[in-house]
Design a protein around this motif. Structure first.
Motif, PDB file in Angstrom:
ATOM      1  N   ASP A 618     -23.090 -12.548 -42.983  1.00 22.56           N
ATOM      2  CA  ASP A 618     -23.725 -11.243 -43.059  1.00 22.56           C
ATOM      3  C   ASP A 618     -24.793 -11.079 -41.993  1.00 22.56           C
ATOM      4  OD1 ASP A 618     -24.186  -8.705 -44.214  1.00 22.56           O
ATOM      5  OD2 ASP A 618     -25.878  -9.476 -45.355  1.00 22.56           O
ATOM      6  N   GLY A 619     -24.687 -11.845 -40.899  1.00 15.35           N
ATOM      7  CA  GLY A 619     -25.750 -11.795 -39.917  1.00 15.35           C
ATOM      8  C   GLY A 619     -25.263 -11.914 -38.496  1.00 15.35           C
ATOM      9  N   THR A 620     -26.044 -12.660 -37.685  1.00 17.86           N
ATOM     10  CA  THR A 620     -25.848 -12.655 -36.234  1.00 17.86           C
ATOM     11  C   THR A 620     -24.690 -13.514 -35.755  1.00 17.86           C
ATOM     12  OG1 THR A 620     -27.508 -14.415 -36.095  1.00 17.86           O
ATOM     13  CG2 THR A 620     -28.267 -12.151 -35.769  1.00 17.86           C
ATOM     14  N   ALA A 621     -24.014 -14.235 -36.673  1.00 14.05           N
ATOM     15  CA  ALA A 621     -22.904 -15.096 -36.241  1.00 14.05           C
ATOM     16  C   ALA A 621     -21.559 -14.638 -36.802  1.00 14.05           C
ATOM     17  CB  ALA A 621     -23.172 -16.541 -36.655  1.00 14.05           C
ATOM     18  N   GLN A 622     -21.478 -13.373 -37.235  1.00 13.19           N
ATOM     19  CA  GLN A 622     -20.251 -12.901 -37.874  1.00 13.19           C
ATOM     20  C   GLN A 622     -19.036 -12.944 -36.952  1.00 13.19           C
ATOM     21  OE1 GLN A 622     -20.368  -9.289 -40.305  1.00 13.19           O
ATOM     22  NE2 GLN A 622     -22.572  -9.272 -40.014  1.00 13.19           N
ATOM     23  N   LYS A 623     -19.179 -12.312 -35.808  1.00 14.51           N
ATOM     24  CA  LYS A 623     -18.022 -12.138 -34.938  1.00 14.51           C
ATOM     25  C   LYS A 623     -17.446 -13.466 -34.471  1.00 14.51           C
ATOM     26  CE  LYS A 623     -16.513  -9.871 -30.678  1.00 14.51           C
ATOM     27  NZ  LYS A 623     -16.914  -8.991 -29.546  1.00 14.51           N
ATOM     28  N   ARG A 626     -17.602 -16.141 -38.583  1.00 16.58           N
ATOM     29  CA  ARG A 626     -16.981 -15.653 -39.818  1.00 16.58           C
ATOM     30  C   ARG A 626     -15.570 -15.142 -39.586  1.00 16.58           C
ATOM     31  NH1 ARG A 626     -18.635 -10.028 -42.330  1.00 16.58           N
ATOM     32  NH2 ARG A 626     -17.032  -9.459 -40.800  1.00 16.58           N
ATOM     33  N   ASP A 627     -15.382 -14.407 -38.511  1.00 15.64           N
ATOM     34  CA  ASP A 627     -14.087 -13.779 -38.255  1.00 15.64           C
ATOM     35  C   ASP A 627     -13.213 -14.581 -37.299  1.00 15.64           C
ATOM     36  OD1 ASP A 627     -15.010 -11.726 -39.854  1.00 15.64           O
ATOM     37  OD2 ASP A 627     -15.751 -10.548 -38.161  1.00 15.64           O
ATOM     38  N   ASN A 628     -13.605 -15.816 -37.015  1.00 14.65           N
ATOM     39  CA  ASN A 628     -12.819 -16.632 -36.093  1.00 14.65           C
ATOM     40  C   ASN A 628     -11.454 -16.947 -36.700  1.00 14.65           C
ATOM     41  OD1 ASN A 628     -11.872 -19.191 -34.674  1.00 14.65           O
ATOM     42  ND2 ASN A 628     -13.714 -18.677 -33.495  1.00 14.65           N
ATOM     43  N   PRO A 629     -10.375 -16.698 -35.974  1.00 12.37           N
ATOM     44  CA  PRO A 629      -9.038 -16.934 -36.539  1.00 12.37           C
ATOM     45  C   PRO A 629      -8.757 -18.386 -36.875  1.00 12.37           C
ATOM     46  CG  PRO A 629      -8.919 -16.437 -34.180  1.00 12.37           C
ATOM     47  CD  PRO A 629     -10.314 -16.152 -34.606  1.00 12.37           C
ATOM     48  N   LEU A 630      -9.512 -19.308 -36.306  1.00 10.88           N
ATOM     49  CA  LEU A 630      -9.305 -20.724 -36.602  1.00 10.88           C
ATOM     50  C   LEU A 630      -9.928 -21.139 -37.932  1.00 10.88           C
ATOM     51  CD1 LEU A 630     -10.026 -22.304 -33.084  1.00 10.88           C
ATOM     52  CD2 LEU A 630      -7.798 -21.931 -34.159  1.00 10.88           C
ATOM     53  N   ARG A 631     -10.785 -20.298 -38.469  1.00 11.60           N
ATOM     54  CA  ARG A 631     -11.454 -20.657 -39.722  1.00 11.60           C
ATOM     55  C   ARG A 631     -10.443 -20.629 -40.864  1.00 11.60           C
ATOM     56  NH1 ARG A 631     -16.655 -17.535 -42.515  1.00 11.60           N
ATOM     57  NH2 ARG A 631     -17.154 -19.169 -44.048  1.00 11.60           N
ATOM     58  N   ASN A 632     -10.501 -21.673 -41.659  1.00 15.72           N
ATOM     59  CA  ASN A 632      -9.533 -21.815 -42.750  1.00 15.72           C
ATOM     60  C   ASN A 632     -10.257 -21.893 -44.090  1.00 15.72           C
ATOM     61  OD1 ASN A 632      -7.049 -22.172 -44.037  1.00 15.72           O
ATOM     62  ND2 ASN A 632      -7.135 -24.405 -43.829  1.00 15.72           N
ATOM     63  N   GLY A 633     -11.227 -21.010 -44.276  1.00 11.40           N
ATOM     64  CA  GLY A 633     -11.956 -20.983 -45.534  1.00 11.40           C
ATOM     65  C   GLY A 633     -13.117 -21.959 -45.597  1.00 11.40           C
ATOM     66  N   GLN A 634     -13.403 -22.641 -44.476  1.00 10.46           N
ATOM     67  CA  GLN A 634     -14.521 -23.591 -44.504  1.00 10.46           C
ATOM     68  C   GLN A 634     -15.838 -22.857 -44.734  1.00 10.46           C
ATOM     69  OE1 GLN A 634     -12.263 -23.400 -41.999  1.00 10.46           O
ATOM     70  NE2 GLN A 634     -11.831 -25.425 -41.125  1.00 10.46           N
ATOM     71  N   LYS A 635     -16.681 -23.452 -45.537  1.00 10.46           N
ATOM     72  CA  LYS A 635     -18.022 -22.925 -45.730  1.00 10.46           C
ATOM     73  C   LYS A 635     -18.888 -23.325 -44.542  1.00 10.46           C
ATOM     74  CE  LYS A 635     -17.554 -20.684 -49.481  1.00 10.46           C
ATOM     75  NZ  LYS A 635     -17.763 -19.206 -49.472  1.00 10.46           N
ATOM     76  N   VAL A 636     -19.670 -22.377 -44.035  1.00 10.38           N
ATOM     77  CA  VAL A 636     -20.495 -22.616 -42.856  1.00 10.38           C
ATOM     78  C   VAL A 636     -21.898 -22.089 -43.101  1.00 10.38           C
ATOM     79  CG1 VAL A 636     -20.808 -22.148 -40.404  1.00 10.38           C
ATOM     80  CG2 VAL A 636     -18.499 -22.450 -41.321  1.00 10.38           C
ATOM     81  N   ALA A 637     -22.898 -22.884 -42.740  1.00  9.91           N
ATOM     82  CA  ALA A 637     -24.299 -22.468 -42.755  1.00  9.91           C
ATOM     83  C   ALA A 637     -24.863 -22.715 -41.368  1.00  9.91           C
ATOM     84  CB  ALA A 637     -25.086 -23.262 -43.801  1.00  9.91           C
ATOM     85  N   SER A 761     -20.437 -16.448 -51.659  1.00  7.92           N
ATOM     86  CA  SER A 761     -19.129 -15.808 -51.595  1.00  7.92           C
ATOM     87  C   SER A 761     -18.597 -15.797 -50.184  1.00  7.92           C
ATOM     88  CB  SER A 761     -19.249 -14.365 -52.107  1.00  7.92           C
ATOM     89  OG  SER A 761     -18.071 -13.660 -51.850  1.00  7.92           O
ATOM     90  N   GLU A 762     -17.255 -15.938 -50.050  1.00  5.89           N
ATOM     91  CA  GLU A 762     -16.654 -15.836 -48.735  1.00  5.89           C
ATOM     92  C   GLU A 762     -16.615 -14.398 -48.280  1.00  5.89           C
ATOM     93  OE1 GLU A 762     -13.006 -17.908 -48.156  1.00  5.89           O
ATOM     94  OE2 GLU A 762     -13.497 -19.400 -49.665  1.00  5.89           O
ATOM     95  N   PRO A 764     -18.046 -11.121 -47.081  1.00  3.65           N
ATOM     96  CA  PRO A 764     -19.321 -10.730 -46.485  1.00  3.65           C
ATOM     97  C   PRO A 764     -19.896  -9.527 -47.183  1.00  3.65           C
ATOM     98  CG  PRO A 764     -17.494 -10.072 -45.088  1.00  3.65           C
ATOM     99  CD  PRO A 764     -16.904 -10.874 -46.184  1.00  3.65           C
ATOM    100  N   THR A 765     -21.193  -9.386 -47.115  1.00  2.46           N
ATOM    101  CA  THR A 765     -21.857  -8.258 -47.757  1.00  2.46           C
ATOM    102  C   THR A 765     -21.968  -7.057 -46.843  1.00  2.46           C
ATOM    103  OG1 THR A 765     -23.978  -9.138 -47.078  1.00  2.46           O
ATOM    104  CG2 THR A 765     -23.175  -9.788 -49.235  1.00  2.46           C
ATOM    105  N   THR A 766     -21.821  -7.261 -45.550  1.00  5.93           N
ATOM    106  CA  THR A 766     -21.882  -6.134 -44.627  1.00  5.93           C
ATOM    107  C   THR A 766     -20.842  -6.322 -43.549  1.00  5.93           C
ATOM    108  OG1 THR A 766     -23.409  -7.165 -43.111  1.00  5.93           O
ATOM    109  CG2 THR A 766     -24.385  -5.950 -44.936  1.00  5.93           C
ATOM    110  N   GLN A 767     -20.629  -5.270 -42.784  1.00  3.62           N
ATOM    111  CA  GLN A 767     -19.789  -5.400 -41.602  1.00  3.62           C
ATOM    112  C   GLN A 767     -20.567  -6.119 -40.519  1.00  3.62           C
ATOM    113  OE1 GLN A 767     -16.570  -4.456 -41.441  1.00  3.62           O
ATOM    114  NE2 GLN A 767     -16.750  -4.013 -43.616  1.00  3.62           N
ATOM    115  N   GLU A 768     -19.902  -6.431 -39.432  1.00  2.00           N
ATOM    116  CA  GLU A 768     -20.481  -7.283 -38.399  1.00  2.00           C
ATOM    117  C   GLU A 768     -21.689  -6.646 -37.734  1.00  2.00           C
ATOM    118  OE1 GLU A 768     -17.331  -7.867 -35.733  1.00  2.00           O
ATOM    119  OE2 GLU A 768     -15.955  -8.653 -37.214  1.00  2.00           O
ATOM    120  N   PRO A 769     -22.885  -7.211 -37.938  1.00  2.00           N
ATOM    121  CA  PRO A 769     -24.029  -6.688 -37.191  1.00  2.00           C
ATOM    122  C   PRO A 769     -24.199  -7.466 -35.902  1.00  2.00           C
ATOM    123  CG  PRO A 769     -24.791  -8.231 -38.810  1.00  2.00           C
ATOM    124  CD  PRO A 769     -23.289  -8.177 -38.936  1.00  2.00           C
ATOM    125  N   SER A 770     -24.915  -6.921 -34.981  1.00  2.00           N
ATOM    126  CA  SER A 770     -25.280  -7.665 -33.785  1.00  2.00           C
ATOM    127  C   SER A 770     -26.674  -8.201 -33.976  1.00  2.00           C
ATOM    128  CB  SER A 770     -25.242  -6.756 -32.554  1.00  2.00           C
ATOM    129  OG  SER A 770     -26.240  -5.785 -32.680  1.00  2.00           O
TER     130      SER A 770
END
Length: 807
Positions: A618-623, A626-637, A761-762, A764-770
């Motif tokens: 929900d923040g500066t690393a969305q694009k 979060r939306d990386n096609p290689l992501r396979n449901g991994q949790k990331v902080a 939750s996987e 997101p609460t908002t769309q991609e912000p910059s």
């Protein structure tokens, strides 16, 4: 007579019979005896009773004081002095025997020099370094002034002393006996003996031999012989042993062509070769070596070896860029150098070496088998990710700024502390400085999680005395002066955006400077820096001022990986460790346990982890993440960071099993390589196309991490706060920012509220912000975290830090 004897009996402590008993046997004159018989008898009877009482008391006193008396008789000053003199005689005698029986041995240093072998974690060969770089020269080939520079640096009394420093040697012996390692103080003669005739082991026997051989050598050989041996056997860094190799390595000249300033630099270098090598030194290291260089020259003037006017006209002689050792191209040289540095630190910490200089010499002498924690698969994946996501897009011929971009990255296993991959730069042959370990660039907003960890761990409260949580509301107005600080500070948010009232969670997601400046003041900047130190950052020389909340200190990807690994490890300290094992023919070094004790509470660490999932979802690393096609449901902080003037950009993030910190640094391709902006790199619009942390650093991170970690993993968190918690207030920025960077998407309105669970939750609460939000109306909700009164300060004032803000 009776009374006289009575007195003598009392003086003898009552050891004789009472005189009263003798009175009946003593004849007295008849007239006297008849006139006072009863009175005299009574007197004598009383005297006898008193004497008996005194005898009893005396016996009791002797029983109590007898032990003390015996101790006093045993430890008289005469006996103590005699014992001390006897001990001195024994020591002197033992030393004479040692002196007579210890010959000057044949030099063995050159015979022991050999290659080091470096291996991957699986035991396969990484590389072996080349032959030792050494070429001895006669002292006559070294200019006299350069000779004097070494004496001025290390041992001004060299030409007059007996070859030893008794005070320094005694201190070294005492430290060795007490297990504290040794300190400086050795003469040039002693250092030469240690380098050439003996080993580097830290034992009393070796130190005594060093003392004896130094005394003998000084008696049997000339000072020139000793000085020549010293400068020809010392280690100067860059793999160079001896002054000839050092002259070539640093100045591309032979020893006989060295100038006085150059010779003074080489002499200064001996104190800490790696730290003082200008090509790789930190800002602190550069200051220290310049101070040392001035110290050498000033000593030469003091000893009348250099004219003061000539000295005053001398300028610091910047050395040439180093040449890489064959076989260390690409990432290999960075790994070898980092491994050597870590091994040297361990040798000092474990008391094997007296100093960093000795440790460098030990490692440089070779003969080590060093196994790294580096995993082949992850190392290759990290190199590939940097190339595909960044370096393949750089073209210095088209855009000069592209030649100024440097990348560094470190990947750590948070459960073991093992450094499993490291990227030090484009090529060790082309760029000597290891970008993964350098500490001269700001970590920017990747420091914000440290502030939050301190707040939660310390149970900090706001200016309104409310306990701080992720739902605490702060005023996100740009340039809002902090409240409660003796030092004024009014930081600007990126693009001067006003966010109104926001929760701490939202402030982390959007990386709002004004909120974290106030949060740092609420916690107390001394406590924030203490937490930073506990987590693994170097804060020793930092001032506890609000400007530090923007991450204005220096840090390396290696350090930041350690900080975030500790958070990932539920608050237990993780010290990133590159070496798995190291051994030579004389030493075996086993690294200390990389996993330490609890430095922040598990609840605080886990809450920060939960919050940092919001930066991704929900923040500066969305694009990029979060939306990386290689992501396979991994949790990331994780957290992005972009420093003032766009001189550095970061993304440090983690899954439950892997922590990776990626940093991009603007470094001029032209010597002396100052820090420069990265804006416009890869063709981004000049003036607006910033290299943000959510751009290339996050893209490198995602391509690498999702490529080597395909399994779905979840954080085991003991918290009900963070990204999965519904924020109490969600607002939007209120002033029009500058046009957004081309790397970043825009902000849209929030979506449905997330549920309150331990696991974020996987969805997101908002769309991609910059990192640069768009314009919307301000929120009118009043601040509950801090008041907004106070006199604004000029954010461009140096004492308050730079005013452009960081993300």
């Amino acid at each position: 007579m009776g009374r006289a004897e009575d007195r003598r009996a009392r003086q003898r402590g009552g050891r004789r019979a009472a005189p009263g008993n003798r009175s009946s046997q003593t004849a007295a004159p008849a007239s006297h005896a008849e006139s006072v018989p009863s009175a005299q008898g009574a007197t004598r009877t009383a005297a006898g009773g008193r004497a008996a009482a005194r005898r009893g008391a005396a016996k009791g006193g002797r029983g109590a004081e007898g032990g003390k008396g015996r101790i006093r008789r045993l430890f008289t000053w005469k006996k103590m002095l005699g014992g001390f003199l006897g001990f001195c005689v024994l020591v002197i005698g033992a030393f004479i025997v040692l002196y007579m029986t210890t010959p000057i041995p044949a030099g063995n240093a050159a015979a022991k020099l050999q290659s080091n072998v470096y291996k991957y974690g699986d035991g396969t060969l990484l590389t072996r370094d080349g032959d030792v770089n050494r070429e001895n020269v006669d002292l006559a080939e070294v200019p006299k002034e350069v000779q004097h520079a070494f004496v001025a640096a290390e041992n001004k009394s060299f030409y007059d002393d007996a070859g030893v420093d008794l005070k320094g040697t005694a201190r070294g012996l005492l430290n060795t006996v007490m297990g504290r390692g040794a300190q400086g103080g050795s003469t040039i003669t002693q250092q030469y003996v240690k380098n050439y005739y003996l080993t580097q082991e830290q034992t009393v026997t070796r130190k005594l031999k060093e003392l004896v051989i130094s005394l003998k050598l000084d008696r049997e050989e000339s000072k020139d012989y000793i000085l020549a041996g010293y400068i020809n056997t010392s280690y100067y860094g860059r793999g160079a042993y001896g002054i000839q190799a050092a002259a070539q390595a640093y100045y591309r000249v032979d020893a006989d062509k060295l100038s006085v300033p150059q010779g003074a630099y080489l002499a200064a270098l001996l104190q800490a070769p790696s730290q003082y090598d200008w090509a790789s030194a930190s800002d602190t290291g550069k200051k220290l070596v310049q101070q040392r260089w001035n110290y050498v020259l000033d000593n030469m003037v003091e000893e009348d070896w250099l004219d003061k006017a000539e000295r005053d006209g001398m300028k610091f002689p910047f050395p040439e860029e180093p040449k890489a050792v064959p076989g260390q191209e690409g990432q290999v040289g960075y790994l070898v150098k980092a491994a050597n540095s870590e091994l040297e630190r361990q040798l000092v910490e474990q008391g094997v070496a007296d100093s960093s200089q000795e440790a460098e010499a030990m490692v440089g002498a070779g003969g080590w088998n060093i196994t790294l924690n580096i995993e082949k698969k992850k190392q290759k994946a990290l190199e590939k990710s940097v190339k595909e996501q960044l370096t393949s897009k750089l073209d210095a011929k088209k855009r000069p700024v592209d030649g100024d971009i440097q990348a560094g990255a470190v990947s750590v296993n948070p459960k073991t502390g093992a450094v499993v991959a490291m990227y030090g730069g484009v090529d060790y042959v082309k760029h000597y400085t290891n970008n993964a370990t350098r500490t001269d660039y700001q970590p920017a907003s990747t420091f914000k999680p440290v502030i939050l960890a301190a707040a939660l761990d310390q149970g900090a409260v706001t200016q309104d005395d409310q306990k701080i949580s992720v739902n605490t509301v702060y005023d996100g107005t740009s340039k809002r002066p902090v409240v409660g600080s003796d030092i004024g500070f009014a930081p600007e948010n990126e693009d001067d955006v006003d966010y109104g009232d926001v929760t701490v969670q939202t402030a982390m997601n959007k990386s709002i400077n004004s909120v974290f400046a106030q949060l740092g003041v609420d916690v107390g900047m001394d406590k924030v820096l203490k937490t930073a130190s506990d987590l693994g950052m170097d804060t020793a020389d930092l001032k506890a001022v609000p400007a530090q909340t923007l991450g204005t200190m220096g840090a390396s990807p290696l350090q930041m990986a350690g900080v975030y690994a500790t958070l990932d490890n539920h608050g237990k300290k993780v010290t990133p460790t590159l070496i798995k094992a190291a051994e030579s023919s004389t030493h075996a070094v086993k690294p200390a346990d990389p996993i330490g004790g609890q430095v922040v509470s598990r609840e605080a660490a886990d809450t920060v982890t939960s919050v940092l999932t919001g930066v991704v979802d929900d923040g500066t690393a969305q694009k990029s993440v979060r939306d990386n096609p290689l992501r396979n449901g991994q949790k990331v902080a994780g957290k992005t960071g972009t420093s003032d003037d766009n001189k550095s950009a970061w993304f440090t993030a983690y899954t439950p099993d892997l922590v990776t910190s990626v940093g991009l640094f603007g470094e001029s391709a032209k010597p002396p390589h100052p820090q420069v902006t990265m804006t416009g790199a890869t063709g981004l619009l000049p003036g607006k196309g910033r290299v943000n942390g959510g751009g290339y650093p996050a893209q490198i991170w995602a391509a690498y991490t999702f490529g080597v970690s395909s399994k779905v993993s979840r954080f085991d968190l003991e918290t009900d706060q963070g990204a999965a918690v519904q924020p109490s207030i969600t607002t939007s920025p209120s002033q029009s920012p500058s046009e957004e960077p081309s790397e970043e998407p825009t902000t849209e309105s929030p979506s449905s509220e997330p549920s309150k669970t331990q696991e974020p939750s996987e969805t997101p609460t908002t769309q991609e912000p910059s990192e640069t939000p768009t314009t919307q109306e301000p929120s009118q909700t009043p601040t509950t975290g801090t008041p907004t009164t106070g006199e604004p300060q000029n954010p461009l004032d140096p004492q308050f830090g730079s005013g452009t803000g960081s993300q």
